[in-house]
Motif scaffolding. Sequence first.
Motif, PDB file in Angstrom:
ATOM      1  N   VAL A  83       0.856  -1.184   0.000  1.00  0.00           N
ATOM      2  CA  VAL A  83       0.000   0.000   0.000  1.00  0.00           C
ATOM      3  C   VAL A  83       0.893   1.236   0.000  1.00  0.00           C
ATOM      4  N   ILE A  84       0.620   2.152  -0.928  1.00  0.00           N
ATOM      5  CA  ILE A  84       1.298   3.448  -0.972  1.00  0.00           C
ATOM      6  C   ILE A  84       0.318   4.503  -0.476  1.00  0.00           C
ATOM      7  N   ILE A  85       0.665   5.174   0.614  1.00  0.00           N
ATOM      8  CA  ILE A  85      -0.190   6.198   1.208  1.00  0.00           C
ATOM      9  C   ILE A  85       0.312   7.558   0.755  1.00  0.00           C
ATOM     10  N   MET A  99      -3.458   2.017  -3.703  1.00  0.00           N
ATOM     11  CA  MET A  99      -3.157   3.433  -3.522  1.00  0.00           C
ATOM     12  C   MET A  99      -4.178   4.047  -2.561  1.00  0.00           C
ATOM     13  N   ILE A 100      -3.678   4.745  -1.543  1.00  0.00           N
ATOM     14  CA  ILE A 100      -4.527   5.492  -0.605  1.00  0.00           C
ATOM     15  C   ILE A 100      -4.132   6.958  -0.697  1.00  0.00           C
ATOM     16  N   GLY A 101      -5.121   7.824  -0.930  1.00  0.00           N
ATOM     17  CA  GLY A 101      -4.858   9.253  -1.052  1.00  0.00           C
ATOM     18  C   GLY A 101      -5.694  10.049  -0.079  1.00  0.00           C
ATOM     19  N   ILE A 102      -5.068  11.041   0.552  1.00  0.00           N
ATOM     20  CA  ILE A 102      -5.740  11.896   1.526  1.00  0.00           C
ATOM     21  C   ILE A 102      -5.717  13.331   1.004  1.00  0.00           C
ATOM     22  N   GLY A 103      -6.886  13.986   0.972  1.00  0.00           N
ATOM     23  CA  GLY A 103      -6.947  15.363   0.498  1.00  0.00           C
ATOM     24  C   GLY A 103      -6.501  15.460  -0.946  1.00  0.00           C
ATOM     25  N   GLU A 104      -5.533  16.322  -1.209  1.00  0.00           N
ATOM     26  CA  GLU A 104      -4.995  16.449  -2.556  1.00  0.00           C
ATOM     27  C   GLU A 104      -4.286  15.180  -3.003  1.00  0.00           C
ATOM     28  N   GLY A 105      -3.751  14.427  -2.044  1.00  0.00           N
ATOM     29  CA  GLY A 105      -3.091  13.177  -2.379  1.00  0.00           C
ATOM     30  C   GLY A 105      -4.002  12.174  -3.057  1.00  0.00           C
ATOM     31  N   VAL A 121     -10.681   0.688   5.981  1.00  0.00           N
ATOM     32  CA  VAL A 121      -9.753   0.626   4.847  1.00  0.00           C
ATOM     33  C   VAL A 121      -9.105  -0.751   4.762  1.00  0.00           C
ATOM     34  N   ALA A 122      -8.597  -1.254   5.879  1.00  0.00           N
ATOM     35  CA  ALA A 122      -7.924  -2.554   5.873  1.00  0.00           C
ATOM     36  C   ALA A 122      -8.877  -3.668   5.453  1.00  0.00           C
ATOM     37  N   SER A 123     -10.115  -3.632   5.943  1.00  0.00           N
ATOM     38  CA  SER A 123     -11.095  -4.667   5.576  1.00  0.00           C
ATOM     39  C   SER A 123     -11.449  -4.591   4.096  1.00  0.00           C
ATOM     40  N   PHE A 124     -11.614  -3.371   3.584  1.00  0.00           N
ATOM     41  CA  PHE A 124     -12.014  -3.181   2.190  1.00  0.00           C
ATOM     42  C   PHE A 124     -10.962  -3.715   1.232  1.00  0.00           C
ATOM     43  N   ILE A 125      -9.708  -3.283   1.393  1.00  0.00           N
ATOM     44  CA  ILE A 125      -8.697  -3.685   0.412  1.00  0.00           C
ATOM     45  C   ILE A 125      -8.350  -5.162   0.550  1.00  0.00           C
ATOM     46  N   THR A 126      -8.453  -5.714   1.755  1.00  0.00           N
ATOM     47  CA  THR A 126      -8.193  -7.143   1.908  1.00  0.00           C
ATOM     48  C   THR A 126      -9.246  -7.973   1.202  1.00  0.00           C
ATOM     49  N   GLN A 162      -0.597   1.328  10.705  1.00  0.00           N
ATOM     50  CA  GLN A 162      -0.474   0.267  11.694  1.00  0.00           C
ATOM     51  C   GLN A 162      -1.512  -0.828  11.483  1.00  0.00           C
ATOM     52  N   ARG A 163      -2.738  -0.420  11.149  1.00  0.00           N
ATOM     53  CA  ARG A 163      -3.797  -1.425  10.951  1.00  0.00           C
ATOM     54  C   ARG A 163      -3.546  -2.252   9.701  1.00  0.00           C
ATOM     55  N   LEU A 164      -3.029  -1.628   8.661  1.00  0.00           N
ATOM     56  CA  LEU A 164      -2.701  -2.372   7.443  1.00  0.00           C
ATOM     57  C   LEU A 164      -1.622  -3.411   7.732  1.00  0.00           C
ATOM     58  N   ALA A 165      -0.644  -3.050   8.541  1.00  0.00           N
ATOM     59  CA  ALA A 165       0.399  -4.014   8.911  1.00  0.00           C
ATOM     60  C   ALA A 165      -0.197  -5.178   9.687  1.00  0.00           C
TER      61      ALA A 165
END
Length: 372
Positions: free
Chosen positions: A103-105, A248-254, A359-364, A124-127
């Motif tokens: 995952v790239i944040i 890919m996880i993006g926050i705001g403009e990301g 997020v972790a549940s969705f992508i898994t 941390q939750r993704l790990a």
Amino acid sequence: MSAITRWLLTLTLSFLASNGYSQEPESEAQTAESQESQESTETSQEKAPVKRVSVNRADQFQKNMELLNHTNTRGENHWLSTDDGEFLAIFQPALKADIHGNVIIVPDSQQHGTWPQWVQPISQRLADFGWNNISFSLYLKPDPPKAERQPPISANDDTSDNQDDESSETSSEASDKDKSMAMQENAMTENKMMTDEKMQMQEKPKDMAMMAEESNKLMPKPYNERVVDQLNALLTLVQSKNRGPIVMIGIGEGAIWATQYADSLNRESGSNRVAAAVVLINAQNETHFAVNEKDMQTLDFADYLNNPVPVLDIYINSGLQKSRAQQRKSAAVRQGFDQYFQQTLLTDRNSASFVANRVASFITARSASDQP
């Protein structure tokens, strides 16, 4: 009272009076001098220029990264390189032997790999769920173009038309003389150009590759290409540790950069999708950045919803975020995007753990199956 006594008293009074009168002009003169000196001091203080300390934003960005490198205690710190220099990335390895992928944040602008509240709990939750993940800071945007100042309107502009008419009459009288002189100058110029061309043919031409390289050094790379260079460096690092799918996880403009990069990865890979899913958190719908000293460029989120990868759009259900989310949903519906899902939050307070689990549940789940 005797005559001598009266004479002494009169002499004493006259002496005191004369002494007092002689001191008054001196005191007035001293007062005037002190006022003049005070006024001159105040005037010099008013005319003294204000010193403004300029801050180099690139140096400050680098100092912030170095500070984070020394204070971060989570995961592994990695300095990655691009043409614009080094930037800090924080890699969090999966805490399970069975790794799902990487995952790239992508944080919002002017945020880093451990701030704000979303990045660290999600990482941390993704790990915990078995995902390697990496976070970083976007390069600083270039300064916007400066507005051109228009010259002030002069009072002589009203009479410019009359002056132009007079000058045109005068110039028409001298046109015949100018034509003959121009013909002579053109003939001389043509002869000189032919001579210069012959000399250039005799000289050894420069290496075209070297000239192109020199030109590239003079022209800075556009900001969107600099961000892609960062993401490519991150991708290289995570794939060196695990060849699993990319999320890919993006926050705001990301969120815009994350969506664009996922779209480009899947376009280049064809049927073998590299990007498995995209997650948006309080996303912006567009971003603006300067491409040179005069022009701005805009990237629109809707332009990159082209590949059928699952998208989870998490947003706060109020104000501007709600309006942006409605626009994103409308764009997904227009394009027939049936794997676009939205998750609303009533507030961002105490919601970091919920978002991390969602997020972790969705992508898994999406990595195991493409079915909604």
